[in-house]
Design an enzyme around this catalytic site. Structure first.
Site, PDB file in Angstrom:
ATOM      1  N   THR A 104      30.009  39.337  39.912  1.00  0.00           N
ATOM      2  CA  THR A 104      30.701  39.588  41.193  1.00  0.00           C
ATOM      3  C   THR A 104      29.866  40.589  41.982  1.00  0.00           C
ATOM      4  O   THR A 104      29.672  41.714  41.536  1.00  0.00           O
ATOM      5  CB  THR A 104      32.104  40.152  40.925  1.00  0.00           C
ATOM      6  OG1 THR A 104      32.797  39.211  40.110  1.00  0.00           O
ATOM      7  CG2 THR A 104      32.866  40.366  42.212  1.00  0.00           C
ATOM      8  N   LEU A 134      37.442  33.318  35.763  1.00  0.00           N
ATOM      9  CA  LEU A 134      38.277  33.358  34.552  1.00  0.00           C
ATOM     10  C   LEU A 134      39.081  34.646  34.461  1.00  0.00           C
ATOM     11  O   LEU A 134      38.692  35.686  34.999  1.00  0.00           O
ATOM     12  CB  LEU A 134      37.426  33.166  33.295  1.00  0.00           C
ATOM     13  CG  LEU A 134      36.458  34.251  32.824  1.00  0.00           C
ATOM     14  CD1 LEU A 134      37.156  35.377  32.092  1.00  0.00           C
ATOM     15  CD2 LEU A 134      35.416  33.637  31.926  1.00  0.00           C
ATOM     16  N   CYS A 244      38.167  44.413  37.099  1.00  0.00           N
ATOM     17  CA  CYS A 244      37.854  43.529  38.228  1.00  0.00           C
ATOM     18  C   CYS A 244      38.591  43.893  39.507  1.00  0.00           C
ATOM     19  O   CYS A 244      37.973  44.369  40.459  1.00  0.00           O
ATOM     20  CB  CYS A 244      38.151  42.096  37.843  1.00  0.00           C
ATOM     21  SG  CYS A 244      37.241  41.583  36.381  1.00  0.00           S
ATOM     22  N   ARG A 314      39.809  49.286  30.633  1.00  0.00           N
ATOM     23  CA  ARG A 314      39.219  49.764  31.894  1.00  0.00           C
ATOM     24  C   ARG A 314      40.312  49.876  32.967  1.00  0.00           C
ATOM     25  O   ARG A 314      41.054  48.940  33.197  1.00  0.00           O
ATOM     26  CB  ARG A 314      38.111  48.814  32.371  1.00  0.00           C
ATOM     27  CG  ARG A 314      36.835  48.943  31.553  1.00  0.00           C
ATOM     28  CD  ARG A 314      35.797  47.953  31.990  1.00  0.00           C
ATOM     29  NE  ARG A 314      36.220  46.583  31.726  1.00  0.00           N
ATOM     30  CZ  ARG A 314      35.562  45.503  32.156  1.00  0.00           C
ATOM     31  NH1 ARG A 314      34.473  45.627  32.874  1.00  0.00           N
ATOM     32  NH2 ARG A 314      36.016  44.300  31.864  1.00  0.00           N
TER      33      ARG A 314
HETATM   34  C1  UGA Z   1      41.171  38.891  37.565  1.00  0.00           C
HETATM   35  C2  UGA Z   1      41.432  37.564  38.306  1.00  0.00           C
HETATM   36  O1  UGA Z   1      42.780  37.155  38.080  1.00  0.00           O
HETATM   37  C3  UGA Z   1      40.468  36.480  37.826  1.00  0.00           C
HETATM   38  O2  UGA Z   1      40.672  35.282  38.560  1.00  0.00           O
HETATM   39  C4  UGA Z   1      39.043  36.986  38.023  1.00  0.00           C
HETATM   40  O3  UGA Z   1      38.084  36.049  37.568  1.00  0.00           O
HETATM   41  C5  UGA Z   1      38.859  38.282  37.251  1.00  0.00           C
HETATM   42  O4  UGA Z   1      39.806  39.260  37.725  1.00  0.00           O
HETATM   43  C6  UGA Z   1      37.456  38.773  37.490  1.00  0.00           C
HETATM   44  O5  UGA Z   1      37.143  39.129  38.635  1.00  0.00           O
HETATM   45  O6  UGA Z   1      36.633  38.703  36.582  1.00  0.00           O
HETATM   46  P1  UGA Z   1      41.823  39.809  35.135  1.00  0.00           P
HETATM   47  O7  UGA Z   1      41.219  41.096  35.576  1.00  0.00           O
HETATM   48  O8  UGA Z   1      41.504  39.261  33.795  1.00  0.00           O
HETATM   49  O9  UGA Z   1      41.469  38.653  36.178  1.00  0.00           O
HETATM   50  O10 UGA Z   1      43.402  40.036  35.153  1.00  0.00           O
HETATM   51  P2  UGA Z   1      44.647  39.523  36.010  1.00  0.00           P
HETATM   52  O11 UGA Z   1      45.388  38.519  35.244  1.00  0.00           O
HETATM   53  O12 UGA Z   1      44.234  39.184  37.394  1.00  0.00           O
HETATM   54  O13 UGA Z   1      45.529  40.844  36.054  1.00  0.00           O
HETATM   55  C7  UGA Z   1      45.040  42.014  36.702  1.00  0.00           C
HETATM   56  C8  UGA Z   1      46.046  43.128  36.671  1.00  0.00           C
HETATM   57  O14 UGA Z   1      47.143  42.811  37.531  1.00  0.00           O
HETATM   58  C9  UGA Z   1      46.669  43.427  35.310  1.00  0.00           C
HETATM   59  O15 UGA Z   1      46.695  44.833  35.155  1.00  0.00           O
HETATM   60  C10 UGA Z   1      48.063  42.864  35.414  1.00  0.00           C
HETATM   61  O16 UGA Z   1      48.977  43.554  34.602  1.00  0.00           O
HETATM   62  C11 UGA Z   1      48.366  43.079  36.880  1.00  0.00           C
HETATM   63  N1  UGA Z   1      49.381  42.141  37.435  1.00  0.00           N
HETATM   64  C12 UGA Z   1      49.164  40.807  37.438  1.00  0.00           C
HETATM   65  C13 UGA Z   1      50.553  42.654  37.978  1.00  0.00           C
HETATM   66  O17 UGA Z   1      50.764  43.889  38.004  1.00  0.00           O
HETATM   67  N2  UGA Z   1      51.473  41.788  38.511  1.00  0.00           N
HETATM   68  C14 UGA Z   1      51.285  40.447  38.526  1.00  0.00           C
HETATM   69  O18 UGA Z   1      52.161  39.727  39.030  1.00  0.00           O
HETATM   70  C15 UGA Z   1      50.095  39.942  37.972  1.00  0.00           C
END
Ligand code: UGA
Length: 419
Positions: A104, A134, A244, A314
């Site tokens: 990214t 992902l 991320c 992280r």
């Molecule tokens: C995120 C993106 O969802 C991916 O599509 C992307 O590829 C990735 O970053 C990246 O840039 O590599 P990720 O960091 O694995 O993926 O996690 P997420 O599922 O997006 O969750 C991120 C944070 O948001 C977590 O702390 C989660 O608890 C929080 N979250 C998620 C909420 O507080 N509320 C929600 O409704 C959803």
């Protein structure tokens, strides 16, 4: 790539990681990845090395997958690993090789890499940009069945190579979007910014719900039935963390500023602020629950990973809260099914507990910070017997309020009325 049938070498500068991978193990927790790794090593399609020369000479397509963390003391991305790996690769590339960026990056990076390779690599070497979408915890599934593939290219040849690389995914009708370099780079940060905005939107609603005595979980469900809004990524609570979303929205703002488009992304500053406010609000709510005083109180924090099914700490909201509550004078115990080793590396002085019931013993307050299934399955009646005082704050709005209240707990959550 090996699972798709290609012969692959994975390169890393860290010999310990390479040794672990070569032994068929993943040096972090990601459901299902061990099996895929082991299967492909045994099939002879996948191996690992610390030699960039060996990998460069072996391959025709070179994926750059290194990290772009937030630069210390700044908002923008640290590009050392990206440009470092390009510089290391350049002397060994062969004419007609394709270098595919997955990291990214700030928009403009693919062009910059092209210029650098024009100067340092043989003629005919080309660049393509292929952002990665992902999610941690679903990495295998998201890789083998992605929502879409985006490739930024400058020639038909580069597009053709990537169509060949992804042929098995195209065969299952994965949408394949061909763009220029800057569009491909921007798709990635735009997607993460949208996701972050959606989470902060519902958390802003949670703040208003609290002020008005309303319930954000019902509000989210009700607005989510509108297909234009959609019910996913509308879980209010402690907000987003990880390697991320937080750093990507900051780096995006920084890059837009460099391009003179900073006004366009002003709202992301608010998205970031709303998100960080959730953590301090949780600490305030914890203090209030403990009658205004942390000193002399025991607090158990359930969860250290930034999300369930990951050992990644992280920018973890839960761990951040644990540290803040501990700094404020409480005795804190932290539990997590997978992330304690990583947490201990960052905060070695915190008390970590492997067994969840032992972690809960003697607690004056339970803070639920990461929604592992194990925590949803806790029996509040059994927990009531081991804690000192029955208070729980649900930072993820997923525990059953009635069950916890029936067991004698005060149940509080972010964005919901306190009954
Ligand atoms: C995120 C993106 O969802 C991916 O599509 C992307 O590829 C990735 O970053 C990246 O840039 O590599 P990720 O960091 O694995 O993926 O996690 P997420 O599922 O997006 O969750 C991120 C944070 O948001 C977590 O702390 C989660 O608890 C929080 N979250 C998620 C909420 O507080 N509320 C929600 O409704 C959803």
């Amino acid at each position: 790539m090996a699972e798709l049938g290609f012969e692959v070498i994975g390169v890393d500068v860290d010999p310990d990681k390479v040794a672990i991978l070569q032994g068929g193990h993943v040096p972090f927790y990601e459901p299902g990845l061990d099996e895929v790794l082991d299967r492909n090593i045994k099939a002879g399609r996948l191996r690992f090395s610390t030699s960039i020369q060996e990998a460069a000479e072996f391959a025709d397509v070179h994926f750059i997958c290194v990290g772009t963390p937030q630069l210390a003391g700044a908002q923008r991305a640290d590009m050392t690993q990206v440009f470092g790996s390009i510089a290391a690769l350049a002397p060994y590339l062969k004419p007609n090789d394709l270098v595919v960026g997955k990291s990214t990056v700030p928009v403009g990076t693919a062009h910059e890499i092209s210029e650098r390779l024009n100067a340092a690599a043989p003629a005919g070497v080309e660049v393509a940009w292929n952002p990665e979408f992902l999610r941690e915890g679903f990495a295998v599934e998201d890789t083998l069945r992605p929502d879409r593939l985006v490739v930024g290219v400058r020639s038909q040849r580069a597009e053709d190579i990537l169509r060949e690389v992804y042929a098995p995914l195209l065969a299952i009708n994965t949408p394949f979007l061909v763009t220029d370099f800057p569009t491909a780079e921007l798709v990635k940060v735009a997607a993460n910014s949208f996701l972050a905005t959606k989470i902060s939107f519902i958390n802003a609603m949670a703040e208003v719900c609290e002020a008005a005595g309303a319930d954000v979980t019902q509000l989210a469900e009700a607005i989510g039935y509108d297909p234009r809004i959609g019910n996913r990524f509308l879980s209010a609570g402690l907000g987003f963390g990880g390697g991320c979303l937080p750093k990507d929205i900051r780096a995006f703002m920084a890059r837009a500023g460099e391009l003179g488009a900073d006004e366009a992304l002003m709202f992301l500053r608010e998205v970031d602020q709303i998100n960080l406010r959730r953590r301090s609000h949780m600490v305030d709510l914890a203090r209030k629950t403990l009658s205004g005083e942390f000193v002399g109180k025991s607090v158990t924090v359930l969860g250290a990973a930034f999300k369930p099914n990951s050992d990644d700490v992280r920018d973890s909201p839960s761990l951040d809260v644990a540290v803040a509550v501990s700094n404020a004078g409480a005795k804190v115990k932290v539990h997590d099914p997978k992330a304690l080793e990583n947490a201990a590396r960052v905060y070695p002085n915190m008390h970590y507990e492997q067994d969840v019931m032992r972690a809960l013993e003697g607690a004056d307050l339970i803070i639920h910070g990461t929604e592992w299934t194990q925590y949803l399955e806790l029996d509040p009646v059994a927990v009531a017997k081991v804690v000192n005082t029955r208070h729980v704050i649900d930072g993820r709005n997923v525990l059953d309020p009635q069950a916890w209240r029936a067991a004698g707990f005060t149940y509080r959550a972010l964005g919901r009325p306190t009954a």
